[in-house]
Design a protein around this motif. Sequence first.
Motif, PDB file in Angstrom:
ATOM      1  N   PHE A 157       0.823  -1.208   0.000  1.00 44.80           N
ATOM      2  CA  PHE A 157       0.000   0.000   0.000  1.00 44.80           C
ATOM      3  C   PHE A 157       0.862   1.265   0.000  1.00 44.80           C
ATOM      4  CE2 PHE A 157      -3.396  -2.191   2.891  1.00 44.80           C
ATOM      5  CZ  PHE A 157      -3.754  -3.011   1.855  1.00 44.80           C
ATOM      6  N   TYR A 158       0.321   2.306  -0.621  1.00 38.67           N
ATOM      7  CA  TYR A 158       0.640   3.680  -0.241  1.00 38.67           C
ATOM      8  C   TYR A 158      -0.655   4.446  -0.417  1.00 38.67           C
ATOM      9  CZ  TYR A 158       0.742   6.084  -4.842  1.00 38.67           C
ATOM     10  OH  TYR A 158       0.409   6.665  -6.042  1.00 38.67           O
ATOM     11  N   GLY A 159      -0.851   5.486   0.386  1.00 31.59           N
ATOM     12  CA  GLY A 159      -2.123   6.165   0.277  1.00 31.59           C
ATOM     13  C   GLY A 159      -2.311   7.246   1.320  1.00 31.59           C
ATOM     14  N   PRO A 160      -3.498   7.854   1.324  1.00 37.96           N
ATOM     15  CA  PRO A 160      -3.795   8.973   2.214  1.00 37.96           C
ATOM     16  C   PRO A 160      -4.291   8.502   3.579  1.00 37.96           C
ATOM     17  CG  PRO A 160      -5.653   8.578   0.759  1.00 37.96           C
ATOM     18  CD  PRO A 160      -4.590   7.574   0.380  1.00 37.96           C
ATOM     19  N   ASP A 161      -4.518   9.473   4.438  1.00 38.41           N
ATOM     20  CA  ASP A 161      -5.245   9.279   5.702  1.00 38.41           C
ATOM     21  C   ASP A 161      -4.619   8.190   6.575  1.00 38.41           C
ATOM     22  OD1 ASP A 161      -6.993  11.241   4.739  1.00 38.41           O
ATOM     23  OD2 ASP A 161      -8.203   9.752   3.697  1.00 38.41           O
ATOM     24  N   ARG A 162      -5.381   7.121   6.830  1.00 38.54           N
ATOM     25  CA  ARG A 162      -4.942   6.108   7.787  1.00 38.54           C
ATOM     26  C   ARG A 162      -4.163   4.962   7.147  1.00 38.54           C
ATOM     27  NH1 ARG A 162     -10.772   4.974  10.403  1.00 38.54           N
ATOM     28  NH2 ARG A 162     -11.264   4.933   8.175  1.00 38.54           N
ATOM     29  N   THR A 163      -3.730   5.133   5.925  1.00 40.35           N
ATOM     30  CA  THR A 163      -3.008   4.060   5.242  1.00 40.35           C
ATOM     31  C   THR A 163      -1.781   3.646   6.042  1.00 40.35           C
ATOM     32  OG1 THR A 163      -3.725   4.823   3.056  1.00 40.35           O
ATOM     33  CG2 THR A 163      -1.785   3.405   3.141  1.00 40.35           C
ATOM     34  N   GLN A 164      -1.667   2.343   6.277  1.00 45.40           N
ATOM     35  CA  GLN A 164      -0.518   1.812   7.000  1.00 45.40           C
ATOM     36  C   GLN A 164       0.349   1.005   6.044  1.00 45.40           C
ATOM     37  OE1 GLN A 164      -1.727  -0.340  10.475  1.00 45.40           O
ATOM     38  NE2 GLN A 164      -2.829   1.391  11.358  1.00 45.40           N
TER      39      GLN A 164
END
Length: 304
Positions: A157-164
């Motif tokens: 994953f990579y991403g906004p907000d709560r992305t872990q």
Amino acid sequence: MQTILGSNGQIGYELANELYQNYTKELRLVGRHPQKIHATDQVVVADLTDADQAFRAIQGSDVVYFTVGLPMDTPVWEAQFLQITENVIQAAIKTNAKLAFFDNTYMYQKDATPQIETSPFLPVGRKSVIRAKMATRLLEAMTNEGLEAVIGRAPEFYGPDRTQGITNGMVFDRIKAGERPQIPVSDTALRTFIWTPDASRALALLGNTPDAYGQTWHLPVAPGISYQALLALAEKVVGRPIPYDVIPLSVFQNEANTNRMRAEQLEILVRYQFDNVFITNKFMRRFPDFHVTSFATGIQTILN
């Protein structure tokens, strides 16, 4: 009714929004501590390691999405993930619910071999073995027990907000905090990342496409990119040079002796020595109009 198991995580949260906006307003959100996202959402508290609770959470659903996550803790994975998977499979079969299963790539060979939907499971590491067993059990139930399911498999994953994820934690979170990013293992090897909103949109699409069932699909990604190139895009967003440190694999190996999180990460970090080639041609042939978020757009969203 469409139901999300593990609705509190980033994938589950974005999936709920995608389903609500484009597929159905009848949503059931399931977890140990689920929270409503929309006023009409149905919320069900359930411990999916308990077969009866899993059955009650799924009963009445047309489509069930498995986006369950557990802490990065090997003994917890070994104690719970296979039981959760079995309970969900049995509940879906008994209630005639379709199952859209969100999967990862732990079970694949940890080298530069291109990854396709039919790549053999060659797990190395305890968590990888668990994920291989989960996927294998699902395929068995699809073939032999009448389970109507679709598997959507995603890389890191990579991403906004709560992305872990390793990259959010070691790179983007540190940039936002004004700290030097720490690049794991290599800044030149190609990495494959999936933008978490893309992953959720793709899983919703598979779950609502009847002829997608009975198959495994690699979810759509932008072409592989090196951390070096990733940081160059980040520099354009923030308008300044971003110095960084490359942390060799040997450092992670040494830290794993005393740092539990490093020990948990090490199983997947060995793959970072090699180019990671994740092939999504099958998905893009079937869904040619699916828009994959560019790294430039994704990084701008994260950092701004």
